[in-house]
Design a protein around this motif. Structure first.
Motif, PDB file in Angstrom:
ATOM      1  N   GLY A 302     -17.213  -4.827   9.246  1.00 48.50           N
ATOM      2  CA  GLY A 302     -16.257  -5.920   9.146  1.00 48.50           C
ATOM      3  C   GLY A 302     -15.144  -5.711  10.154  1.00 48.50           C
ATOM      4  N   TYR A 303     -13.961  -6.164   9.800  1.00 50.49           N
ATOM      5  CA  TYR A 303     -12.797  -5.985  10.674  1.00 50.49           C
ATOM      6  C   TYR A 303     -12.199  -4.601  10.447  1.00 50.49           C
ATOM      7  CZ  TYR A 303     -13.139 -10.923  11.836  1.00 50.49           C
ATOM      8  OH  TYR A 303     -13.575 -12.137  12.309  1.00 50.49           O
ATOM      9  N   THR A 304     -12.995  -3.590  10.747  1.00 49.57           N
ATOM     10  CA  THR A 304     -12.642  -2.217  10.389  1.00 49.57           C
ATOM     11  C   THR A 304     -11.381  -1.715  11.086  1.00 49.57           C
ATOM     12  OG1 THR A 304     -14.243  -1.511  12.066  1.00 49.57           O
ATOM     13  CG2 THR A 304     -14.987  -1.503   9.780  1.00 49.57           C
ATOM     14  N   ASP A 305     -11.257  -1.962  12.381  1.00 47.16           N
ATOM     15  CA  ASP A 305     -10.113  -1.424  13.127  1.00 47.16           C
ATOM     16  C   ASP A 305      -8.799  -2.045  12.667  1.00 47.16           C
ATOM     17  OD1 ASP A 305     -11.795   0.205  14.581  1.00 47.16           O
ATOM     18  OD2 ASP A 305     -12.004  -1.198  16.242  1.00 47.16           O
ATOM     19  N   ILE A 306      -8.801  -3.363  12.529  1.00 51.97           N
ATOM     20  CA  ILE A 306      -7.578  -4.059  12.103  1.00 51.97           C
ATOM     21  C   ILE A 306      -7.214  -3.666  10.679  1.00 51.97           C
ATOM     22  CG2 ILE A 306      -6.606  -6.333  11.583  1.00 51.97           C
ATOM     23  CD1 ILE A 306      -8.372  -7.428  13.869  1.00 51.97           C
ATOM     24  N   PHE A 307      -8.212  -3.657   9.807  1.00 50.94           N
ATOM     25  CA  PHE A 307      -7.945  -3.382   8.395  1.00 50.94           C
ATOM     26  C   PHE A 307      -7.484  -1.940   8.189  1.00 50.94           C
ATOM     27  CE2 PHE A 307      -9.326  -2.709   3.903  1.00 50.94           C
ATOM     28  CZ  PHE A 307      -8.476  -3.653   3.338  1.00 50.94           C
ATOM     29  N   SER A 308      -8.153  -0.983   8.828  1.00 52.35           N
ATOM     30  CA  SER A 308      -7.758   0.427   8.662  1.00 52.35           C
ATOM     31  C   SER A 308      -6.377   0.685   9.256  1.00 52.35           C
ATOM     32  CB  SER A 308      -8.790   1.356   9.302  1.00 52.35           C
ATOM     33  OG  SER A 308      -8.902   1.118  10.689  1.00 52.35           O
ATOM     34  N   LYS A 309      -6.055   0.016  10.347  1.00 50.18           N
ATOM     35  CA  LYS A 309      -4.721   0.165  10.943  1.00 50.18           C
ATOM     36  C   LYS A 309      -3.653  -0.309   9.963  1.00 50.18           C
ATOM     37  CE  LYS A 309      -1.828  -1.201  14.814  1.00 50.18           C
ATOM     38  NZ  LYS A 309      -1.446  -2.332  15.657  1.00 50.18           N
ATOM     39  N   TYR A 310      -3.896  -1.452   9.308  1.00 48.80           N
ATOM     40  CA  TYR A 310      -2.942  -1.961   8.328  1.00 48.80           C
ATOM     41  C   TYR A 310      -2.797  -0.986   7.153  1.00 48.80           C
ATOM     42  CZ  TYR A 310      -0.643  -4.855   4.862  1.00 48.80           C
ATOM     43  OH  TYR A 310       0.246  -5.319   3.908  1.00 48.80           O
ATOM     44  N   ARG A 312      -3.168   2.220   7.169  1.00 44.05           N
ATOM     45  CA  ARG A 312      -2.359   3.360   7.613  1.00 44.05           C
ATOM     46  C   ARG A 312      -0.874   2.998   7.642  1.00 44.05           C
ATOM     47  NH1 ARG A 312      -6.885   3.983  10.974  1.00 44.05           N
ATOM     48  NH2 ARG A 312      -5.870   2.947  12.758  1.00 44.05           N
ATOM     49  N   GLU A 313      -0.582   1.776   8.053  1.00 40.96           N
ATOM     50  CA  GLU A 313       0.813   1.330   8.113  1.00 40.96           C
ATOM     51  C   GLU A 313       1.466   1.289   6.738  1.00 40.96           C
ATOM     52  OE1 GLU A 313       0.556  -2.400  10.093  1.00 40.96           O
ATOM     53  OE2 GLU A 313       0.423  -1.527  12.111  1.00 40.96           O
ATOM     54  N   ILE A 314       0.670   1.066   5.695  1.00 46.88           N
ATOM     55  CA  ILE A 314       1.251   1.005   4.347  1.00 46.88           C
ATOM     56  C   ILE A 314       1.028   2.309   3.570  1.00 46.88           C
ATOM     57  CG2 ILE A 314       1.143  -1.509   4.225  1.00 46.88           C
ATOM     58  CD1 ILE A 314      -1.357  -1.261   2.476  1.00 46.88           C
ATOM     59  N   GLY A 315       0.606   3.372   4.284  1.00 44.54           N
ATOM     60  CA  GLY A 315       0.637   4.697   3.678  1.00 44.54           C
ATOM     61  C   GLY A 315      -0.672   5.345   3.296  1.00 44.54           C
ATOM     62  N   TYR A 316      -1.795   4.689   3.582  1.00 45.66           N
ATOM     63  CA  TYR A 316      -3.085   5.293   3.240  1.00 45.66           C
ATOM     64  C   TYR A 316      -3.590   6.189   4.369  1.00 45.66           C
ATOM     65  CZ  TYR A 316      -3.577   2.035  -0.692  1.00 45.66           C
ATOM     66  OH  TYR A 316      -3.394   1.344  -1.856  1.00 45.66           O
TER      67      TYR A 316
END
Length: 341
Positions: A302-310, A312-316
């Motif tokens: 899926g939209y792996t790069d965009i989703f994982s970046k988000y 990380r931004e919220i603490g995961y």
């Protein structure tokens, strides 16, 4: 990935080294736990299959005479000291998440999932874990689903309007999961419901588990006049094929999450697009991850790069792993959809 990880990704699939078992492998293996029956997750050639009981008829229909064992929801089973259990994923009938536990470490592989109760699949239930392997097919904020009752009202109103104009309605959806969801909520009081051979075959496999309206298989003998004003449910591959000629005049519609994108309907060449998916939207993904209480999230297909970046931004602690899974592309391009009446 770390050497100490309970699950790792290799050239064959998602592997549990301690149990020597694969989850939804894409190459032939000895032991495979299968989350659901779509062709990108359930492949031919494994020696032993394990899945939820309700998925067994699907696997046998698609893969033939296989060695398959079924378990119940939440029923723990051990393989080489590792405890596994299957839990509802809400994606399609029989779709499961896989919970894996070893020495206090808990991982969850979601497979494909959605958090809206569709009325035909066992509803998704979040599982608490340390690490979550999640799909993110629709991992963009632009994807936000309407409640399905609103979408099916739109579909039935479209059918009624077409009937009043003397047109047949032809609705496209993948033969496993999407088609049965469509059939479940069509209004039989509007008219007769007809099906393409690929849809009818899979629906007959699933009827013992579902309450669905009566359908009529379209054959070479079926006359166009008797279909006029009716609803026809067909796989996407039927669009534009000679099989469609007998329905003239007709209107076409596609059911897919991709219809949320402006222009997607035109790319499919259908008259109408209905936004309905068997995957989570953006908020559904975030809500499900939060409910799991996972600290680490691994994103696949899926939209792996965009989703994982988000994330990380919220603490995961979020990362991406490549797989051979296709998300909702499977609902459009699967070889099953090429079956003809």
């Amino acid at each position: 990935m770390k050497q100490s990880d309970l699950l790792i990704f290799n050239s064959k699939g998602i592997y549990c080294p301690k149990a020597q078992v694969y989850l939804d492998p894409w190459k032939p293996v000895k032991q495979a736990i299968i989350t659901h029956g779509h062709s990108d997750h359930a492949r031919y050639g494994h020696k032993n299959y394990l899945t939820h009981h309700s998925n067994i008829p699907i696997l046998k229909h698609r893969l033939g005479d296989i060695n398959v064992q079924g378990v119940e929801w939440g029923e723990p089973f051990q393989i080489n000291g590792v405890t596994f259990s299957l839990h509802p994923a809400g994606h399609i009938i029989g779709s499961a998440q896989v919970r894996v536990e070893y020495k206090g470490q808990v991982w969850v592989f979601t497979g494909d999932y959605k958090d809206e109760d569709d009325g035909i699949s066992a509803p998704y239930s979040p599982i608490k874990c340390h690490t979550m392997i999640t799909e993110c097919t629709f991992g963009l904020p632009a994807f936000k689903w309407k409640p399905q009752n609103q979408v099916f009202d739109e579909i039935n109103n479209w059918w009624q309007s077409n009937k009043e104009e003397g047109k047949t309605s032809v609705l496209f959806g993948y033969s496993l999961g999407k088609a049965q969801r469509i059939l479940k909520y069509l209004d039989p009081s509007i008219g007769e419901i007809y099906t393409h051979g690929a849809i009818e075959k899979m629906t007959e496999v699933l009827r013992p588990q579902l309450q669905l309206p009566k359908t009529n298989l379209i054959t070479k003998e079926t006359k166009g006049k008797e279909i006029q004003g009716s609803m026809v449910v067909a796989p996407p591959s039927a669009h534009g094929s000679p099989w469609m000629r007998k329905f003239v005049p007709y209107e076409t519609g596609t059911c897919s999450g991709w219809m949320a994108f402006r222009g997607a309907r035109a790319r499919r060449g259908t008259d109408k697009g209905f936004v309905i998916s068997d995957h989570c939207d953006w908020q559904g993904l975030l809500k499900s991850i939060k409910a799991s209480e996972a600290e680490r999230v691994i994103c696949t297909h899926g939209y792996t790069d965009i989703f994982s970046k988000y994330l990380r931004e919220i603490g995961y602690d979020a990362s991406v792993e490549n797989t051979d899974y296709e998300g909702e592309k499977d609902e459009v391009n699967s070889s099953e959809a090429t079956e003809t009446a």
